[in-house]
Design an enzyme around this catalytic site. Structure first.
Site, short mmCIF file in Angstrom:
data_model
loop_
_atom_site.label_atom_id
_atom_site.label_comp_id
_atom_site.label_asym_id
_atom_site.label_seq_id
_atom_site.Cartn_x
_atom_site.Cartn_y
_atom_site.Cartn_z
N THR A 217 0.80 -1.22 0.00
CA THR A 217 0.00 0.00 0.00
C THR A 217 0.83 1.27 0.00
O THR A 217 0.27 2.37 -0.04
CB THR A 217 -0.94 0.02 1.22
OG1 THR A 217 -0.16 0.12 2.42
CG2 THR A 217 -1.82 -1.22 1.26
N ASP A 218 2.16 1.14 0.06
CA ASP A 218 3.03 2.32 0.07
C ASP A 218 4.03 2.26 -1.09
O ASP A 218 5.19 2.60 -0.95
CB ASP A 218 3.77 2.41 1.41
CG ASP A 218 4.37 3.80 1.65
OD1 ASP A 218 3.80 4.78 1.14
OD2 ASP A 218 5.39 3.89 2.35
N LEU A 219 3.55 1.81 -2.23
CA LEU A 219 4.40 1.67 -3.41
C LEU A 219 4.45 3.01 -4.14
O LEU A 219 3.52 3.39 -4.85
CB LEU A 219 3.85 0.58 -4.33
CG LEU A 219 4.74 0.24 -5.54
CD1 LEU A 219 6.08 -0.32 -5.11
CD2 LEU A 219 4.03 -0.74 -6.46
#
Length: 328
Positions: A217-219
């Site tokens: 979710t933090d790409l």
């Protein structure tokens, strides 16, 4: 061996306070999400470094600088036979609890390779990537396509140990309701955007299928580094949920914000980013727009709740991205 802690890292982490999971909930997988304050953890850190070096028979690489992020110290090391690696030690917090599990699931395909882990100490031994080469520079088209390609490569079935997106969205529904009912909130965040977000959450929860894939979710552009052999981009620093891959598009929009502001038309620039990521990942553009709106609302409400130094800028950026997504 004494590893010198960078001053910026110490100053950043020392401000962290003990806390629990989102909205007072337990962490992912039902574990207690308690985290120590930053100063307490920093006092433990030298001992954790020494323990990790001894456990895996490592020595600090004198030719490479120590690196750090907002919550973790990364020490370049040499393994027993001289092979390079990176020793990562992170401040304990719910988002970092699952990093070793996610990296094991990916097995180096699209993500940094995990060589060893000691979860109790927050210690990871990772392969050495080229830390000087990421996606924070270069043409927007190429960097967004690289992010989209990685989204596809990282696609895996959801895992029981990763928190479900549907639970996340139900909590967001409650936060939106509270903000919508607060007359003072209208001066902090547009009420019409809250109402739009509430409608989007309701539609997504009714549609279902939200928890089926393992999603980084933090790409974003700074969380991708170059693997020199065989020559490919790979993701680092995973924050994962059992979610929908469309939930992972938004960080590509709010990062490299200076480039977005420099574009002739901010909205068109952000929609181009969205199209490029979705095209490379094989994702539905409209679903990605809806989920990006919700992530930006989530960010803004979180910033208003925490009231940190950058709250005003974060809310302004969130509103700008949401308006761009509504143009699409």
């Amino acid at each position: 061996m004494t590893v010198e802690l960078p001053g910026v890292f110490v100053r950043t982490v020392s401000r962290y306070v003990p806390d629990h999971g989102p909205d007072g909930q337990d962490g992912a997988g039902g574990r207690t999400a308690y985290r120590p304050d930053g100063e307490t953890w920093l006092a433990r850190l030298p001992g954790l470094i020494d323990t990790s070096l001894g456990r895996w028979r490592l020595r600090q690489d004198p030719d490479q600088p120590v690196r750090w992020g907002s919550t973790a110290l990364v020490v370049p090391v040499l393994r027993p036979h001289g092979d390079p690696g990176m020793l990562k030690l992170g401040w304990p917090h719910p988002e970092s609890d699952l990093e070793h599990l996610a990296l094991r699931a990916w097995r180096g395909r699209g993500a940094v390779r995990l060589l060893a882990a000691e979860p109790a100490d927050g210690a990871l031994l990772l392969e050495r990537l080229d830390a000087t080469r990421d996606l924070t520079v270069g043409p927007v088209a190429g960097t967004c396509e690289a992010l989209g390609t990685l989204l596809g490569r990282l696609d895996r079935p959801g895992a029981p140990w990763a928190a479900p997106l549907s639970d996340h969205l139900r909590r967001l529904t409650g936060r939106i309701a509270v903000a919508t009912a607060d007359p003072a909130a209208a001066h902090q965040f547009p009420r019409r955007l809250l109402l739009h977000a509430a409608s989007l959450v309701e539609d997504l929860l009714q549609d279902g299928g939200l928890d089926e894939r393992l999603v980084h979710t933090d790409l974003h552009q700074a969380n991708v580094l170059w693997r020199t052999d065989p020559g490919e981009w790979v993701a680092i620093d995973p924050k994962v949920e059992s979610a929908d891959p469309h939930w992972a598009v938004a960080p590509a929009l709010w990062n490299r914000w200076g480039d977005a502001l420099a574009a002739p038309d901010l909205g068109s620039h952000l929609l181009l980013r969205l199209d490029l990521v979705c095209g490379a990942a094989g994702l539905d553009r409209d679903r990605a727009r809806a989920m990006s709106v919700l992530r930006l609302v989530d960010n803004a409400l979180g910033a208003l709740r925490e009231r940190h130094e950058g709250t005003g800028d974060e809310v302004t950026r969130a509103v700008a991205v949401i308006k761009a997504m509504q143009r699409g």
